[in-house]
Design a protein around this motif. Structure first.
Motif, short mmCIF file in Angstrom:
data_model
loop_
_atom_site.label_atom_id
_atom_site.label_comp_id
_atom_site.label_asym_id
_atom_site.label_seq_id
_atom_site.Cartn_x
_atom_site.Cartn_y
_atom_site.Cartn_z
N ASP A 35 -42.31 0.77 25.09
CA ASP A 35 -43.88 0.48 24.88
C ASP A 35 -44.14 -0.83 24.53
O ASP A 35 -44.91 -1.55 24.93
N ALA A 36 -43.09 -1.50 23.52
CA ALA A 36 -43.25 -2.99 23.14
C ALA A 36 -42.94 -3.81 24.15
O ALA A 36 -43.78 -4.87 24.19
N ARG A 37 -42.17 -3.52 25.18
CA ARG A 37 -41.94 -4.31 26.19
C ARG A 37 -43.18 -4.57 26.87
O ARG A 37 -43.45 -5.91 27.62
N GLU A 38 -43.72 -3.59 27.22
CA GLU A 38 -45.23 -3.52 27.94
C GLU A 38 -46.16 -4.58 27.31
O GLU A 38 -47.10 -4.97 27.97
N HIS A 39 -46.26 -4.95 26.15
CA HIS A 39 -47.05 -6.10 25.61
C HIS A 39 -46.84 -7.22 25.83
O HIS A 39 -47.53 -8.14 25.22
N GLY A 40 -45.95 -7.57 26.64
CA GLY A 40 -45.63 -9.05 26.95
C GLY A 40 -44.79 -9.97 26.37
O GLY A 40 -43.68 -9.30 26.18
N ASP A 41 -44.87 -11.07 26.11
CA ASP A 41 -43.86 -12.00 25.70
C ASP A 41 -43.25 -11.31 24.47
O ASP A 41 -43.65 -10.86 23.41
N LEU A 42 -41.83 -11.37 24.58
CA LEU A 42 -40.85 -10.40 23.96
C LEU A 42 -40.55 -11.69 22.60
O LEU A 42 -40.09 -10.96 21.73
N LYS A 43 -40.92 -12.69 22.78
CA LYS A 43 -40.38 -13.73 21.67
C LYS A 43 -41.11 -13.62 20.45
O LYS A 43 -40.89 -13.58 19.16
N GLU A 44 -42.43 -13.09 20.59
CA GLU A 44 -43.37 -13.10 19.63
C GLU A 44 -43.71 -11.59 19.67
O GLU A 44 -44.92 -11.38 18.84
N ASN A 45 -43.22 -10.65 19.83
CA ASN A 45 -43.43 -9.32 19.83
C ASN A 45 -42.76 -8.65 18.49
O ASN A 45 -41.73 -8.29 19.02
N ALA A 46 -43.48 -8.53 17.54
CA ALA A 46 -42.90 -7.92 16.44
C ALA A 46 -42.37 -6.30 16.40
O ALA A 46 -41.53 -5.92 16.02
N GLU A 47 -43.12 -5.68 17.09
CA GLU A 47 -42.99 -4.21 17.60
C GLU A 47 -41.41 -4.07 18.20
O GLU A 47 -40.59 -3.54 17.91
N TYR A 48 -41.33 -4.98 19.35
CA TYR A 48 -40.10 -5.11 20.08
C TYR A 48 -38.91 -5.40 18.91
O TYR A 48 -37.85 -4.72 19.21
N HIS A 49 -39.08 -6.52 18.17
CA HIS A 49 -37.93 -6.92 17.45
C HIS A 49 -37.55 -5.81 16.45
O HIS A 49 -36.50 -5.22 16.21
N ALA A 50 -38.67 -5.34 15.92
CA ALA A 50 -38.63 -4.10 14.84
C ALA A 50 -37.83 -2.85 15.58
O ALA A 50 -36.73 -2.19 14.89
N ALA A 51 -38.25 -2.50 16.60
CA ALA A 51 -37.42 -1.20 17.38
C ALA A 51 -36.08 -1.61 17.73
O ALA A 51 -35.13 -0.86 17.68
N ARG A 52 -35.67 -3.00 18.29
CA ARG A 52 -34.51 -3.35 18.52
C ARG A 52 -33.46 -3.21 17.19
O ARG A 52 -32.37 -2.87 17.25
N GLU A 53 -34.11 -3.66 16.02
CA GLU A 53 -33.53 -3.81 14.95
C GLU A 53 -33.01 -2.29 14.55
O GLU A 53 -31.89 -2.08 14.07
N GLN A 54 -33.98 -1.49 14.41
CA GLN A 54 -33.75 -0.10 14.17
C GLN A 54 -32.65 0.71 15.25
O GLN A 54 -32.19 1.50 14.43
#
Length: 158
Positions: A35-54
């Motif tokens: 879902d977070a990937r669909e929001h575009g730019d991964l460098k500034e995507n807090a949801e993506y980084h939080a999910a990867r950390e989790q």
């Protein structure tokens, strides 16, 4: 390889946690990442980084549980001969001879020890003092806060 003792109760609890992590948490996090990937730019995507950390924490916990279970010797205390002696897995009720207070401890493996739930590690000073003793015996526990005299009131194989 040395196997570490673990109660059946402790092994069952770890297995339940492992199943939950694999069947519920892992798929949910995978979906969160998608879902977070669909929001575009991964460098500034807090949801993506939080999910990867989790995801990293969940995978680490899965590996830890699998390792603990693979290196454990599961002991079902209810199937042991009830000799009245304190052994790994028994629940022991003690009377503090100085304060007249009763306390009950279950002797468990290192991974299961939780003093808030009166589960003491088989390697702890109190467990080492109790092993091989029986009801009616007096034991001196060399505790960090000072020596404590106990009488063993009851030994249960539950």
């Amino acid at each position: 390889m040395n196997k570490h003792p673990m109660t059946k109760e402790g092994a069952d609890a770890l297995q339940m946690e492992l199943n939950r992590l694999k069947k519920e948490e892992r798929p949910r996090i995978t979906q969160d990442i998608a879902d977070a990937r669909e929001h575009g730019d991964l460098k500034e995507n807090a949801e993506y980084h939080a999910a990867r950390e989790q995801q990293g924490m969940v995978e680490a916990r899965i590996k830890q549980i699998e390792s603990v279970l693979s290196h454990s010797q599961i002991i079902d205390v209810t199937k042991l001969p009830q000799t009245g002696k304190v052994v790994f897995g028994t629940t022991v009720t003690l009377l503090n001879l100085d304060t007249d207070e009763e306390v009950t401890y279950k002797i468990v493996g290192d991974e299961e020890a939780d003093i808030k739930h009166n589960k003491v590690s088989v390697g702890s000073p109190i467990a080492r003092a109790l092993i091989a003793k029986e009801e009616g015996d007096e034991v001196l526990v060399l505790a960090p806060g000072g020596n404590i005299d106990y009488e063993i009131i009851k030994v249960q194989y539950i």
